[in-house]
Design an enzyme around this catalytic site. Structure first.
Site, PDB file in Angstrom:
ATOM      1  N   ASN A 205      81.599  58.578  25.693  1.00 53.04           N
ATOM      2  CA  ASN A 205      82.470  58.949  26.810  1.00 53.04           C
ATOM      3  C   ASN A 205      82.459  60.474  26.924  1.00 53.04           C
ATOM      4  OD1 ASN A 205      84.323  59.938  24.892  1.00 53.04           O
ATOM      5  ND2 ASN A 205      85.520  58.057  24.886  1.00 53.04           N
ATOM      6  N   ARG A 206      83.234  61.010  27.871  1.00 56.91           N
ATOM      7  CA  ARG A 206      83.168  62.458  28.143  1.00 56.91           C
ATOM      8  C   ARG A 206      83.522  63.287  26.909  1.00 56.91           C
ATOM      9  NH1 ARG A 206      86.562  61.806  33.708  1.00 56.91           N
ATOM     10  NH2 ARG A 206      87.899  60.754  32.204  1.00 56.91           N
ATOM     11  N   LYS A 207      84.636  62.898  26.283  1.00 58.19           N
ATOM     12  CA  LYS A 207      85.117  63.671  25.130  1.00 58.19           C
ATOM     13  C   LYS A 207      84.111  63.600  23.983  1.00 58.19           C
ATOM     14  CE  LYS A 207      89.396  64.052  22.452  1.00 58.19           C
ATOM     15  NZ  LYS A 207      89.287  63.275  21.205  1.00 58.19           N
ATOM     16  N   GLU A 208      83.600  62.393  23.756  1.00 57.06           N
ATOM     17  CA  GLU A 208      82.637  62.236  22.660  1.00 57.06           C
ATOM     18  C   GLU A 208      81.377  63.059  22.921  1.00 57.06           C
ATOM     19  OE1 GLU A 208      83.975  57.655  21.515  1.00 57.06           O
ATOM     20  OE2 GLU A 208      82.345  58.005  22.941  1.00 57.06           O
ATOM     21  N   ASP A 272      82.838  49.134  24.908  1.00 52.59           N
ATOM     22  CA  ASP A 272      82.092  48.063  24.225  1.00 52.59           C
ATOM     23  C   ASP A 272      81.371  47.177  25.240  1.00 52.59           C
ATOM     24  OD1 ASP A 272      83.090  48.911  21.762  1.00 52.59           O
ATOM     25  OD2 ASP A 272      84.802  47.539  21.844  1.00 52.59           O
TER      26      ASP A 272
HETATM   27  N1  ATP Z   1      90.568  54.457  34.761  1.00 51.55           N
HETATM   28  C1  ATP Z   1      89.432  53.831  35.099  1.00 51.55           C
HETATM   29  N2  ATP Z   1      89.196  53.482  36.374  1.00 51.55           N
HETATM   30  C2  ATP Z   1      88.083  52.833  36.716  1.00 51.55           C
HETATM   31  N3  ATP Z   1      87.102  52.503  35.862  1.00 51.55           N
HETATM   32  C3  ATP Z   1      87.257  52.836  34.582  1.00 51.55           C
HETATM   33  C4  ATP Z   1      88.437  53.513  34.117  1.00 51.55           C
HETATM   34  N4  ATP Z   1      88.324  53.701  32.798  1.00 51.55           N
HETATM   35  C5  ATP Z   1      87.139  53.162  32.444  1.00 51.55           C
HETATM   36  N5  ATP Z   1      86.483  52.649  33.507  1.00 51.55           N
HETATM   37  C6  ATP Z   1      85.164  51.997  33.475  1.00 51.55           C
HETATM   38  O1  ATP Z   1      84.813  51.734  32.107  1.00 51.55           O
HETATM   39  C7  ATP Z   1      83.682  52.524  31.713  1.00 51.55           C
HETATM   40  C8  ATP Z   1      83.867  53.035  30.301  1.00 51.55           C
HETATM   41  O2  ATP Z   1      85.061  53.755  30.214  1.00 51.55           O
HETATM   42  P1  ATP Z   1      85.271  55.087  29.344  1.00 51.55           P
HETATM   43  O3  ATP Z   1      84.427  56.182  29.854  1.00 51.55           O
HETATM   44  O4  ATP Z   1      86.738  55.311  29.297  1.00 51.55           O
HETATM   45  O5  ATP Z   1      84.695  54.621  27.917  1.00 51.55           O
HETATM   46  P2  ATP Z   1      85.341  54.656  26.469  1.00 51.55           P
HETATM   47  O6  ATP Z   1      86.250  55.830  26.335  1.00 51.55           O
HETATM   48  O7  ATP Z   1      84.235  54.512  25.504  1.00 51.55           O
HETATM   49  O8  ATP Z   1      86.201  53.329  26.442  1.00 51.55           O
HETATM   50  P3  ATP Z   1      86.894  52.680  25.166  1.00 51.55           P
HETATM   51  O9  ATP Z   1      86.648  53.585  24.005  1.00 51.55           O
HETATM   52  O10 ATP Z   1      88.349  52.553  25.559  1.00 51.55           O
HETATM   53  O11 ATP Z   1      86.242  51.365  25.033  1.00 51.55           O
HETATM   54  C9  ATP Z   1      83.562  53.614  32.746  1.00 51.55           C
HETATM   55  O12 ATP Z   1      82.225  54.036  32.860  1.00 51.55           O
HETATM   56  C10 ATP Z   1      84.075  52.910  34.021  1.00 51.55           C
HETATM   57  O13 ATP Z   1      83.059  52.082  34.574  1.00 51.55           O
HETATM   58 MG    MG Z   2      84.184  54.175  23.396  1.00 48.17          MG
END
Ligand code: ATP
Ligand code: MG
Length: 329
Positions: A205-208, A272
């Site tokens: 994700n963005r932060k990672e 996931d």
């Molecule tokens: N608030 C949101 N609104 C719409 N779509 C979202 C939202 N949050 C997540 N998604 C969808 O889920 C995908 C993965 O989310 P995110 O980037 O938050 O990953 P993540 O932080 O690894 O998630 P997690 O660790 O909670 O499983 C995004 O690419 C998007 O398609």
């Molecule tokens: Mg994740």
């Protein structure tokens, strides 16, 4: 992508064999009511009405793959305890191959147990020992993987930083996968990023993504993605961007895929679902990374509309895809 094409790709899922290596866990819920305070200490007494659990961490990736019909093999280390039995029984019920799971008395099965009364979480109790697994376990795990490699289409490394994906395990799997031309994708924990050099793809994700590069903030996520892909020598990188959808860095291109999720209830586990669908679609070999990312984004759009850690079915992907991409064809 027209409906027929999407159905063709999803139709291949059942022929795919995908291995998941990582930190499996259980999310456990004890639900009850409180009517009195304990005579032993000033704490509420919960009278239990219901108990349930959901598969978490790498086990949620496994659950996502199995729900989509893929033949799923799992590799990891769990405790020799009753929670480990519950995890394995659940896997077996779903037809998941579990012979690659090592049980040890050295560490407990990872469980996060919540105690809930009247819609309120009173307490969470965690069982975990997240130290890196010892070298005997590393070797057994790697042996198990090598023994089961025949016919594997893809390997997913699901890193929750709970000790299974040590530098040796991660690097060796990537080497084996590359030698055999097997796709290997990673959901990384930033501090371990450098263990994943040479993987096929990564889905931070963005932060990672920023933390993988030692940054705490950046206004230019495209530059971050490009740098990470190049630094880790990845074939491509899928950066998930929550409400902004995702960006795929493939060859010299960046493709932004917006999210179409209308009703967002719970984003837990969306990552996931993304790595499961992205890897599975790519493994079919009948699609591009761009199409695989679009399908993964569609699946994530479905899963964020569900409460709790969830999975999606092929039918739900098709239904949502038709709704959001109607005008694309
Ligand atoms: N608030 C949101 N609104 C719409 N779509 C979202 C939202 N949050 C997540 N998604 C969808 O889920 C995908 C993965 O989310 P995110 O980037 O938050 O990953 P993540 O932080 O690894 O998630 P997690 O660790 O909670 O499983 C995004 O690419 C998007 O398609
Ligand atoms: Mg994740």
């Amino acid at each position: 992508m027209v409906k027929d094409r999407l159905e063709q790709i999803l139709g291949c899922f059942k022929n795919m064999r995908v291995a998941v290596v990582g930190d499996m866990m259980l999310d456990d819920y004890i639900i009850g009511t409180v009517e009195r305070i304990s005579p032993e200490a000033p704490v509420p007494v919960v009278s239990v009405k219901k108990e349930r659990f959901v598969l978490g961490g790498a086990a949620n990736v496994i659950n996502n793959l199995a729900t989509l019909g893929a033949k799923t093999l799992c590799f990891g280390v769990i405790g020799d305890d009753s929670d480990g039995d519950r995890l394995l029984n659940e896997f077996r019920k779903m037809g998941i191959e579990t012979s690659g799971v090592i049980r040890t008395e050295d560490r407990p099965t990872i469980v996060k147990r919540r105690i809930i009364a009247g819609n309120q979480q009173l307490l969470r109790i965690d069982w975990e020992d997240s130290r890196p697994i010892n070298s005997d376990l590393e070797n057994t795990l790697l042996e198990n993987i090598k023994r089961n490699l025949d016919g594997i289409d893809a390997i997913i490394l699901s890193d929750y930083d709970k000790g299974v994906l040590t530098p040796k395990v991660a690097k060796e799997i990537i080497k084996i996968a590359r030698d055999k031309a097997i796709i290997v994708t990673v959901d990384p924990k930033p501090k371990n990023a450098m263990n994943y050099i040479g993987a096929t793809s990564m889905t931070p994700n963005r932060k990672e993504a920023m933390e993988c590069l030692g940054m705490t903030r950046s206004d230019d996520m495209i530059a971050v993605g490009e740098e990470l892909k190049s630094k880790l020598n990845l074939t491509n990188l899928l950066l998930t961007r929550s409400e902004e959808g995702m960006s795929l860095f493939d060859e010299d291109q960046v493709i932004n895929i917006p999210t179409y999720a209308k009703e967002v209830f719970d984003v837990t586990g969306a990552g996931d679902t993304v790595i499961s669908v992205f890897t599975l679609a790519a493994a079919t070999g009948v699609t591009t990374w761009h199409e695989a990312a679009k399908i993964a984004n569609t699946a994530a759009g479905v899963v964020v509309g569900k409460m709790g850690t969830s999975t999606v079915t092929k039918e739900e992907i098709i239904e949502f895809y038709n709704r959001i991409y109607k005008e694309w064809v």
